[in-house]
Design an enzyme around this catalytic site. Structure first.
Site, PDB file in Angstrom:
ATOM      1  N   ASP A 131       0.867  -1.183   0.000  1.00  0.00           N
ATOM      2  CA  ASP A 131       0.000   0.000   0.000  1.00  0.00           C
ATOM      3  C   ASP A 131       0.901   1.229   0.000  1.00  0.00           C
ATOM      4  O   ASP A 131       2.104   1.127   0.268  1.00  0.00           O
ATOM      5  CB  ASP A 131      -0.917   0.001   1.241  1.00  0.00           C
ATOM      6  CG  ASP A 131      -1.868   1.197   1.263  1.00  0.00           C
ATOM      7  OD1 ASP A 131      -2.481   1.496   0.226  1.00  0.00           O
ATOM      8  OD2 ASP A 131      -1.987   1.861   2.313  1.00  0.00           O
ATOM      9  N   SER A 132       0.299   2.384  -0.242  1.00  0.00           N
ATOM     10  CA  SER A 132       1.053   3.634  -0.129  1.00  0.00           C
ATOM     11  C   SER A 132       1.445   3.885   1.330  1.00  0.00           C
ATOM     12  O   SER A 132       2.370   4.649   1.603  1.00  0.00           O
ATOM     13  CB  SER A 132       0.200   4.802  -0.631  1.00  0.00           C
ATOM     14  OG  SER A 132      -0.991   4.885   0.139  1.00  0.00           O
ATOM     15  N   CYS A 169      -4.433  -1.615  -2.094  1.00  0.00           N
ATOM     16  CA  CYS A 169      -4.549  -0.172  -2.324  1.00  0.00           C
ATOM     17  C   CYS A 169      -5.371  -0.019  -3.595  1.00  0.00           C
ATOM     18  O   CYS A 169      -4.966  -0.527  -4.662  1.00  0.00           O
ATOM     19  CB  CYS A 169      -3.143   0.408  -2.514  1.00  0.00           C
ATOM     20  SG  CYS A 169      -3.128   2.155  -2.963  1.00  0.00           S
ATOM     21  N   GLU A 206      -3.271   7.964   8.145  1.00  0.00           N
ATOM     22  CA  GLU A 206      -1.799   7.941   8.229  1.00  0.00           C
ATOM     23  C   GLU A 206      -1.307   8.507   9.562  1.00  0.00           C
ATOM     24  O   GLU A 206      -0.264   8.113  10.067  1.00  0.00           O
ATOM     25  CB  GLU A 206      -1.177   8.746   7.077  1.00  0.00           C
ATOM     26  CG  GLU A 206      -1.181   8.023   5.747  1.00  0.00           C
ATOM     27  CD  GLU A 206      -0.310   6.770   5.725  1.00  0.00           C
ATOM     28  OE1 GLU A 206       0.834   6.825   6.178  1.00  0.00           O
ATOM     29  OE2 GLU A 206      -0.812   5.723   5.255  1.00  0.00           O
ATOM     30  N   CYS A 236     -11.227   2.844  -0.770  1.00  0.00           N
ATOM     31  CA  CYS A 236      -9.824   3.134  -0.450  1.00  0.00           C
ATOM     32  C   CYS A 236      -9.533   2.383   0.842  1.00  0.00           C
ATOM     33  O   CYS A 236     -10.333   2.429   1.785  1.00  0.00           O
ATOM     34  CB  CYS A 236      -9.631   4.634  -0.258  1.00  0.00           C
ATOM     35  SG  CYS A 236      -8.023   5.077   0.460  1.00  0.00           S
ATOM     36  N   HIS A 241      -7.565   2.881   3.197  1.00  0.00           N
ATOM     37  CA  HIS A 241      -7.381   3.671   4.427  1.00  0.00           C
ATOM     38  C   HIS A 241      -8.715   3.902   5.144  1.00  0.00           C
ATOM     39  O   HIS A 241      -8.730   4.144   6.355  1.00  0.00           O
ATOM     40  CB  HIS A 241      -6.771   5.038   4.111  1.00  0.00           C
ATOM     41  CG  HIS A 241      -5.282   5.028   3.886  1.00  0.00           C
ATOM     42  ND1 HIS A 241      -4.703   4.511   2.743  1.00  0.00           N
ATOM     43  CD2 HIS A 241      -4.258   5.483   4.658  1.00  0.00           C
ATOM     44  CE1 HIS A 241      -3.384   4.651   2.820  1.00  0.00           C
ATOM     45  NE2 HIS A 241      -3.088   5.239   3.976  1.00  0.00           N
TER      46      HIS A 241
HETATM   47  N1  DGL Z   1      -4.877   3.175   0.450  1.00  0.00           N
HETATM   48  C1  DGL Z   1      -4.964   3.722  -0.842  1.00  0.00           C
HETATM   49  C2  DGL Z   1      -6.165   3.308  -1.637  1.00  0.00           C
HETATM   50  O1  DGL Z   1      -6.751   2.312  -1.340  1.00  0.00           O
HETATM   51  C3  DGL Z   1      -4.237   4.950  -1.239  1.00  0.00           C
HETATM   52  C4  DGL Z   1      -4.437   6.189  -0.478  1.00  0.00           C
HETATM   53  C5  DGL Z   1      -3.446   7.231  -0.923  1.00  0.00           C
HETATM   54  O2  DGL Z   1      -2.255   6.976  -0.812  1.00  0.00           O
HETATM   55  O3  DGL Z   1      -3.887   8.295  -1.396  1.00  0.00           O
HETATM   56  O4  DGL Z   1      -6.522   3.944  -2.597  1.00  0.00           O
END
Ligand code: DGL
Length: 284
Positions: free
Chosen positions: A18-19, A81, A160, A192, A194
């Site tokens: 993931d990011s 992600c 984050e 997403c 997150h």
């Molecule tokens: N967790 C990510 C997603 O599912 C990326 C969020 C990000 O880095 O902007 O899209």
């Protein structure tokens, strides 16, 4: 004979990328379903957030992170992600044909199936909405259903920072979800990885009339299906371990891991990565 034993105990890790910390919402589901598997988690926090970046840039980063995981023996890579999946899933499968990939796509299918109002909401990053994958999911599954979309970049930053319950998080959730609620949605897709960390305040905001959909558990089941289908499961009874890596600050990652999942780690459990000329490797 020897190869049968190898197949029963494929102890190579599942790679999860993931990011940043979003993929941990998928990791926890994989851990619950496949507790004997080892996991190598890579957070590209040197580049987080991915959402406001171009598809090309996210694709380059994702290829680099996946290459690192495969070089470190990942038997399957979960692109945990949505943004990275939207940007790179097809390219990854072409670039690493030997490796199975499980990616994320917004769960428009169950939302469109279950809606009673005929209106569903999808929240994700800007880049996810720009990608072809999103257009194809809507084209395939949203037949006759109105899809309201909303990019929520602050949600990524809040997760984050491990800030998933305070006033700042509640205010951001209220502001971003207001247009979707005004449109009369009764299904809300968390597009997403997150966002599941904000689920409690999202549910409080939308109320009981809106079903919130987190695809994490379905992704874990897909991981199990793919591993099983290819004879890659680890048949051992011993608990699997997780190695966390980040291209950002390992100390910060440990704090947020604790805030989000209540997991205590020692400094050695989170390893530092560095980008060097487009390649991702261990920090010196
Ligand atoms: N967790 C990510 C997603 O599912 C990326 C969020 C990000 O880095 O902007 O899209």
């Amino acid at each position: 004979m020897a190869s049968d034993i190898t197949l029963l105990y494929d102890t190579r890790p599942i790679g999860v990328l993931d990011s940043g910390v979003g993929g941990l919402s998928v990791l926890r589901e994989i851990r619950a379903l496949l507790p004997h598997e080892h996991i190598l988690y890579a957070a590209d926090q040197g580049h987080v957030p991915y959402g406001p970046r171009s598809i090309e840039e996210v694709r380059t980063f994702t290829l680099g992170v996946a290459r690192f995981l495969i070089e470190h023996k990942a038997k399957l890579v979960v692109v945990a992600c949505n943004t990275a999946s939207a940007a790179a899933l097809y390219t990854l499968r072409e670039a690493f044909p030997e490796t199975p990939f499980v990616g994320m796509e917004p769960a428009v299918k169950p939302a469109a199936r279950d809606t009673r109002t005929g209106r569903i909401g999808v929240i994700a990053t800007e880049a996810t909405f720009q990608g072809e994958l999103y257009a194809s999911v809507v084209g395939r599954f949203a037949n006759g259903v109105q899809v309201e979309t909303q990019a929520c970049p602050e949600f990524v930053l809040l997760a984050e920072a491990g800030e998933t319950s305070g006033d700042a998080a509640r205010e951001a959730v209220r502001r971003r979800l207001a247009p979707l609620l005004a449109a009369g949605i009764d299904q809300l897709v968390l597009g997403c990885t997150h966002f599941p960390f904000l689920r409690a305040i999202i549910e409080a905001e939308v109320g009981p009339g809106v079903c919130v959909i987190d695809p994490g558990a379905a992704i874990a089941r897909q991981v199990r299906r793919v591993l099983d289908g290819r004879g890659l499961l680890n048949g051992s009874d011993a608990p699997g371990g997780v190695t966390y890596t980040t291209s950002g600050d390992p100390a910060a990652f440990r704090r947020v891991l604790n805030a989000l999942l209540g997991i205590d780690t020692r400094p050695d459990d989170v390893l530092a990565l560095r980008w060097n000329g487009g390649l991702l490797g261990w920090a010196e």
